[in-house]
Scaffold this active site. Structure first.
Site, mmCIF file in Angstrom:
data_model
loop_
_atom_site.group_PDB
_atom_site.id
_atom_site.type_symbol
_atom_site.label_atom_id
_atom_site.label_comp_id
_atom_site.label_asym_id
_atom_site.label_seq_id
_atom_site.Cartn_x
_atom_site.Cartn_y
_atom_site.Cartn_z
ATOM 1 C CE LYS A 15 -1.888 -1.569 3.792
ATOM 2 N NZ LYS A 15 -1.364 -2.954 3.835
ATOM 3 N N GLY A 39 3.202 -0.914 8.854
ATOM 4 C CA GLY A 39 4.528 -0.538 8.381
ATOM 5 C C GLY A 39 4.424 -0.414 6.877
ATOM 6 C CD GLN A 223 -3.590 -2.365 10.419
ATOM 7 O OE1 GLN A 223 -4.559 -1.640 10.526
ATOM 8 N NE2 GLN A 223 -2.382 -1.949 10.710
HETATM 9 P P1 GDP Z 1 2.227 -2.181 3.082
HETATM 10 O O1 GDP Z 1 2.125 -2.404 4.551
HETATM 11 O O2 GDP Z 1 1.014 -2.643 2.350
HETATM 12 O O3 GDP Z 1 2.602 -0.774 2.720
HETATM 13 O O4 GDP Z 1 3.408 -3.117 2.575
HETATM 14 P P2 GDP Z 1 4.836 -3.328 3.295
HETATM 15 O O5 GDP Z 1 5.662 -2.130 3.045
HETATM 16 O O6 GDP Z 1 4.679 -3.770 4.686
HETATM 17 O O7 GDP Z 1 5.372 -4.594 2.534
HETATM 18 C C1 GDP Z 1 5.544 -4.617 1.167
HETATM 19 C C2 GDP Z 1 7.023 -4.947 0.882
HETATM 20 O O8 GDP Z 1 7.180 -5.308 -0.465
HETATM 21 C C3 GDP Z 1 7.942 -3.771 1.103
HETATM 22 O O9 GDP Z 1 9.196 -4.231 1.514
HETATM 23 C C4 GDP Z 1 8.025 -3.138 -0.280
HETATM 24 O O10 GDP Z 1 9.219 -2.395 -0.478
HETATM 25 C C5 GDP Z 1 8.004 -4.359 -1.149
HETATM 26 N N1 GDP Z 1 7.385 -4.213 -2.464
HETATM 27 C C6 GDP Z 1 6.310 -3.459 -2.831
HETATM 28 N N2 GDP Z 1 5.996 -3.710 -4.124
HETATM 29 C C7 GDP Z 1 6.880 -4.634 -4.568
HETATM 30 C C8 GDP Z 1 7.059 -5.306 -5.813
HETATM 31 O O11 GDP Z 1 6.318 -5.139 -6.778
HETATM 32 N N3 GDP Z 1 8.086 -6.211 -5.891
HETATM 33 C C9 GDP Z 1 8.915 -6.455 -4.840
HETATM 34 N N4 GDP Z 1 9.885 -7.354 -5.023
HETATM 35 N N5 GDP Z 1 8.778 -5.826 -3.656
HETATM 36 C C10 GDP Z 1 7.769 -4.944 -3.530
HETATM 37 P P1 IMO Z 2 0.167 -2.945 7.226
HETATM 38 O O1 IMO Z 2 -0.609 -1.655 7.235
HETATM 39 C C1 IMO Z 2 0.398 -7.143 8.362
HETATM 40 C C2 IMO Z 2 -1.434 -8.277 12.145
HETATM 41 C C3 IMO Z 2 -0.517 -8.736 13.265
HETATM 42 C C4 IMO Z 2 -1.429 -9.683 13.988
HETATM 43 C C5 IMO Z 2 -2.789 -9.010 13.870
HETATM 44 C C6 IMO Z 2 -3.167 -8.157 15.069
HETATM 45 O O2 IMO Z 2 1.638 -2.765 7.234
HETATM 46 O O3 IMO Z 2 -0.323 -3.838 6.141
HETATM 47 P P2 IMO Z 2 -2.343 -5.883 16.141
HETATM 48 O O4 IMO Z 2 -0.983 -5.287 16.268
HETATM 49 O O5 IMO Z 2 -3.273 -5.078 15.313
HETATM 50 O O6 IMO Z 2 -2.911 -6.273 17.461
HETATM 51 O O7 IMO Z 2 -2.103 -7.269 15.358
HETATM 52 O O8 IMO Z 2 -2.717 -8.187 12.729
HETATM 53 N N1 IMO Z 2 -1.110 -6.946 11.592
HETATM 54 C C7 IMO Z 2 -0.561 -6.761 10.391
HETATM 55 N N2 IMO Z 2 -0.092 -7.654 9.497
HETATM 56 N N3 IMO Z 2 0.419 -5.820 8.092
HETATM 57 C C8 IMO Z 2 -0.049 -4.919 8.963
HETATM 58 O O9 IMO Z 2 -0.173 -3.598 8.660
HETATM 59 C C9 IMO Z 2 -0.540 -5.368 10.205
HETATM 60 N N4 IMO Z 2 -1.057 -4.771 11.295
HETATM 61 C C10 IMO Z 2 -1.424 -5.745 12.128
HETATM 62 O O10 IMO Z 2 0.631 -9.361 12.768
HETATM 63 O O11 IMO Z 2 -1.505 -10.900 13.283
HETATM 64 MG MG MG Z 3 3.204 -3.347 6.090
#
Ligand code: GDP
Ligand code: IMO
Ligand code: MG
Length: 422
Positions: A15, A39, A223
């Protein structure tokens, strides 16, 4: 006009990356729920940023970022986020507006989270331990402390009363949690002062007026839909509505102002924390996804569980959110697999079903897969869909047919530039 951007799986779909890519098209980016359990990772110019509370539009000059009333804010983590961004010379006072109605995560909320999880033993949720559940409990229990309260003279008395109650609750759990509340409180109150240097707004009014003057808003979800408090895999969920309706309650925008609902999904599936995951892989395929996809939690660093794409669950998320366009992330991670599996139905207690049932625990559900050809080509340097291998096009078209929604972006790497529009 408001567009929504949501994760359709168990979070971490990418996202943050896509909000960053789309921000140039919007005047306002607004987070509507969740807290620093999120994150959101952004990569550009060779640097990587992880945002927890601050919306992912913060690096763009053109947009104002709003933290909505539905978000829960930990001032301590928030302060660290601001410090991490200090080298970018962002005018936070102007570019980062905070809803007075957003609730505060207190140090004791974090401790309560830890105590609750410790008391659950094997049945633990796998929470990020950021105090999310306890803070939303106090919100709905009508005991919470809101950002706007910190402008009142008696707020520290209210803080004390609530923290005392939390301490008694922590004792009730009778688990071994070591803490020094005095120290945590010093850090907390200092961080609240930093928070107070920012601009507090009545975000529902701000967003209403912004729309009246023709401003466009992108609402950023945290999430994913399967972690939604109502529609997710309860109780292994987070404590907010991560689905589309959460944007209305978390920002105060009216349903009839919402235009596009942008659903983000990975070309496979991941989950971090406990709970059912029917297509989870424990073999080399799963390990490869984890390694190539660098599947470690952006907030906790925990390894993410990996598995095949689950179309039963994805269709459910598309349906609950009213998704109008899809974005497929991390297609590059699947390069090199001979064949790919996509779950198109479940064997549920001996019957074939294509909807998500009440209970998707392992003992009830076995995924039924459709096998597809894989591709070997490295996608990460591709810039247009015309370079895509046939097997990738077939994969995309199969998903579009099944989900009945167009896939508008295919992401082929973590960097801002590795984004292909269709
Ligand atoms: P979010 O919580 O939905 O914003 O996603 P996160 O940042 O937690 O996790 C997504 C991970 O995948 C991060 O480390 C990004 O840098 C990485 N990422 C996003 N898009 C791509 C993609 O198309 N390919 C690869 N290899 N990594 C990606
Ligand atoms: P983003 O926005 C992935 C998961 C936790 C746990 C459950 C409950 O980065 O996609 P909490 O801390 O809310 O009590 O945890 O939800 N969880 C996530 N998993 N991405 C997240 O956020 C998450 N935020 C919470 O691992 O299983
Ligand atoms: Mg994340």
């Amino acid at each position: 006009m408001v567009d929504l951007l949501l994760g359709l799986q168990w979070g971490d779909e990418g996202k943050g990356k896509i909000v960053d890519v789309l921000t140039k098209n919007y005047d306002i980016i607004a987070r509507f729920q969740g807290g620093p359990n999120a994150g959101h990772t952004l990569e550009f110019d060779g640097i990587k940023h992880v945002l927890h509370t601050i919306p992912s539009g913060i690096f763009h000059e053109n947009a104002v970022n709003v933290v909505g009333n539905g978000v829960v804010i930990d001032p301590v983590i928030f302060k660290k986020e601001l410090e991490n961004l200090s080298k970018f010379n962002i005018d936070f006072k102007k570019k980062l507006l905070i809803s007075r109605k957003a609730h505060l995560i207190l140090p004791t909320h974090r401790l309560l989270d830890a105590a609750s999880e410790a008391s659950k033993g094997k049945a633990k949720i796998g929470s990020t331990l950021k105090g999310i559940g306890p803070t939303y409990m106090d919100k709905t229990g009508r005991n919470g402390i809101r950002v706007g309260d910190t402008e009142l003279t008696d707020w520290k008395d209210r803080y004390r009363a609530l923290a005392n109650k939390h301490e008694a609750m922590i004792d009730f759990y009778n688990v071994d949690i070591q803490y020094d509340l005095k120290e945590l409180e010093t850090e907390f109150f200092k961080a609240v002062e930093t928070l107070k240097e920012l601009t507090f707004i009545d975000s529902e009014e701000y967003l209403y007026q912004a729309q009246k003057t023709g401003k466009s808003i992108l609402a950023e979800g945290a999430q994913g839909s399967l972690l939604d408090i109502d529609f997710g895999t309860y109780p292994y969920v987070t404590s907010s509505n991560t689905t589309a309706a959460g944007a209305c309650t978390g920002l105060g925008v009216a349903p009839n102002t919402i235009k596009e609902v942008i659903g983000i999904f990975k070309a496979y599936a991941t989950r971090v924390g406990s709970g059912p995951f029917p297509t989870e892989l424990f073999d080399e395929y799963g390990k490869t996804m984890g390694r190539v996809g660098n599947e470690f939690g952006a907030t906790t660093g925990r390894p993410r569980r990996c598995g095949w794409l689950d179309l039963v669950a994805l269709k459910y998320a598309v349906q609950v959110n009213g998704v109008t366009q899809l974005m497929m992330m991390k297609g590059d991670v699947l390069s090199g697999f001979d064949t790919l599996n996509v779950c198109t139905a479940y064997n549920y207690k001996g019957k074939t079903i294509t909807h998500l049932p009440y209970n998707i625990e392992e003992e009830n559900v076995t995924p039924i897969y459709t096998e597809m050809a894989g591709w070997k080509e490295d996608l990460t340097k591709m810039t247009t869909t015309s370079q895509f291998p046939k097997a990738l096009n077939d994969y995309i078209q199969f998903l579009e047919k099944e989900l009945e929604v167009p896939i508008k972006i295919v992401s082929v790497g973590p960097d801002r530039t590795q984004t292909i529009h269709r």
